[in-house]
Design a protein around this motif. Structure first.
Motif, short mmCIF file in Angstrom:
data_model
loop_
_atom_site.label_atom_id
_atom_site.label_comp_id
_atom_site.label_asym_id
_atom_site.label_seq_id
_atom_site.Cartn_x
_atom_site.Cartn_y
_atom_site.Cartn_z
N ALA A 162 -34.91 7.20 -6.26
CA ALA A 162 -35.23 5.76 -6.36
C ALA A 162 -36.72 5.52 -6.12
N LEU A 163 -37.30 6.20 -5.13
CA LEU A 163 -38.72 6.02 -4.82
C LEU A 163 -39.61 6.58 -5.93
N ALA A 164 -39.17 7.67 -6.56
CA ALA A 164 -39.94 8.24 -7.67
C ALA A 164 -39.88 7.33 -8.89
N ASP A 165 -38.72 6.72 -9.12
CA ASP A 165 -38.55 5.82 -10.27
C ASP A 165 -39.32 4.52 -10.10
N ASP A 166 -39.44 4.05 -8.86
CA ASP A 166 -40.12 2.78 -8.60
C ASP A 166 -40.92 2.89 -7.30
N PRO A 167 -42.16 3.35 -7.39
CA PRO A 167 -42.99 3.52 -6.18
C PRO A 167 -43.21 2.23 -5.40
N ARG A 168 -42.99 1.07 -6.05
CA ARG A 168 -43.17 -0.21 -5.36
C ARG A 168 -42.16 -0.39 -4.24
N LEU A 169 -41.09 0.38 -4.27
CA LEU A 169 -40.08 0.29 -3.21
C LEU A 169 -40.57 0.84 -1.88
N ALA A 170 -41.60 1.69 -1.93
CA ALA A 170 -41.99 2.45 -0.75
C ALA A 170 -42.31 1.56 0.45
N SER A 171 -43.16 0.56 0.27
CA SER A 171 -43.56 -0.25 1.42
C SER A 171 -42.38 -1.04 1.99
N ARG A 172 -41.54 -1.57 1.10
CA ARG A 172 -40.40 -2.35 1.56
C ARG A 172 -39.40 -1.48 2.32
N LEU A 173 -39.10 -0.31 1.76
CA LEU A 173 -38.13 0.56 2.42
C LEU A 173 -38.69 1.18 3.70
N ALA A 174 -39.99 1.40 3.76
CA ALA A 174 -40.59 1.91 4.99
C ALA A 174 -40.45 0.89 6.12
N LEU A 175 -40.70 -0.39 5.81
CA LEU A 175 -40.54 -1.45 6.80
C LEU A 175 -39.08 -1.58 7.22
N TRP A 176 -38.18 -1.50 6.26
CA TRP A 176 -36.75 -1.60 6.54
C TRP A 176 -36.28 -0.44 7.42
N ALA A 177 -36.78 0.75 7.12
CA ALA A 177 -36.40 1.93 7.92
C ALA A 177 -36.89 1.79 9.36
N ARG A 178 -38.09 1.25 9.55
CA ARG A 178 -38.60 1.05 10.91
C ARG A 178 -37.74 0.05 11.68
N ARG A 179 -37.34 -1.01 10.98
CA ARG A 179 -36.47 -1.99 11.64
C ARG A 179 -35.13 -1.35 12.01
N LEU A 180 -34.57 -0.57 11.09
CA LEU A 180 -33.30 0.09 11.37
C LEU A 180 -33.41 1.04 12.56
N LEU A 181 -34.51 1.79 12.61
CA LEU A 181 -34.70 2.70 13.73
C LEU A 181 -34.75 1.93 15.05
#
Length: 223
Positions: free
Chosen positions: A150-169
């Motif tokens: 998913a990240l390779a197909d759409d690099p724009r996801l990176a910042s959003r998913l990084a923030l989401w992962a930090r919140r989840l952690l």
């Protein structure tokens, strides 16, 4: 490592809590993944989440069977943890398919690290059960590979998913601390006093965060 606890009754009480939270975590993961499959962009992806949900339910059945063997009612063991686990999932409701994938991956891996650490302090039979469940890397590998794609197909996801992962952690660590403190099974399993128990929990959460950061780096995201 606890192989013959000095106070078997007290040890079994803490062990019931450990197995209870594990069982409800696996059951709620099954329910969550089954529900989140509706976000899937394709039937293939829906089947991917469905297959992982089945694995989670199989894990629930293993823990439930262990409680039955101990003469304990699995529902009674799980009930004390239902409110906090349900509240956790309400606070971390994903907005779309990609957030569902990341949530499943973060919770799966952080939980595995947590239970492996706790398993160092339990009897051999329980330790083997935890290792059997947490050694099942099939779901983790599928989630990791799908996130990479998913990240390779759409690099724009990176910042959003990084923030989401930090919140989840952050939410996952808060949950781990709350469960550990309220039910005291980390210290209880080895007979530690309250101060040492809290120190153990602090050390464990630091390690959980470090492991998570390493996994995010492997995905190409900021940890």
């Amino acid at each position: 490592m606890s192989t013959s606890p000095a106070d078997p009754a007290r040890y079994n009480s803490f062990l019931m809590d450990l197995l209870g939270v594990m069982a409800y975590g696996e059951l709620s993961a099954f329910e969550r993944l089954s529900s989140d499959a509706r976000y899937s962009p394709s039937l293939h992806d829906r089947a991917v989440l469905g297959r992982i949900a089945v694995i989670e339910f199989q894990h629930y059945e293993l823990v439930s069977a262990r409680l039955d063997e101990m003469g304990l009612d699995p529902e009674v063991a799980m009930l004390p943890f239902q409110p906090s686990v349900d509240h956790f999932h309400e606070r971390t409701r994903p907005a779309d398919w990609f957030e569902s994938l990341m949530k499943a991956y973060v919770i799966d891996t952080v939980s595995a690290d947590f239970y492996r650490a706790v398993a160092l302090h339990v009897d051999a039979s329980t330790r083997l059960l935890v290792e059997r469940i947490q050694a099942d890397e099939a779901a983790t590998a599928v989630l990791r590979d799908r996130l990479k794609t998913a990240l390779a197909d759409d690099p724009r996801l990176a910042s959003r998913l990084a923030l989401w992962a930090r919140r989840l952690l952050g939410e996952a660590l808060t949950q781990a601390r709350r469960v550990s403190f309220e039910h005291a099974f980390l210290g209880g399993l080895i007979g530690a006093d309250e101060e040492r128990s809290r120190e153990m929990v602090r050390e464990l959460t630091v390690q959980l965060a470090a492991n998570h950061s390493q996994r995010m780096t492997q995905l190409g995201l900021a940890g």
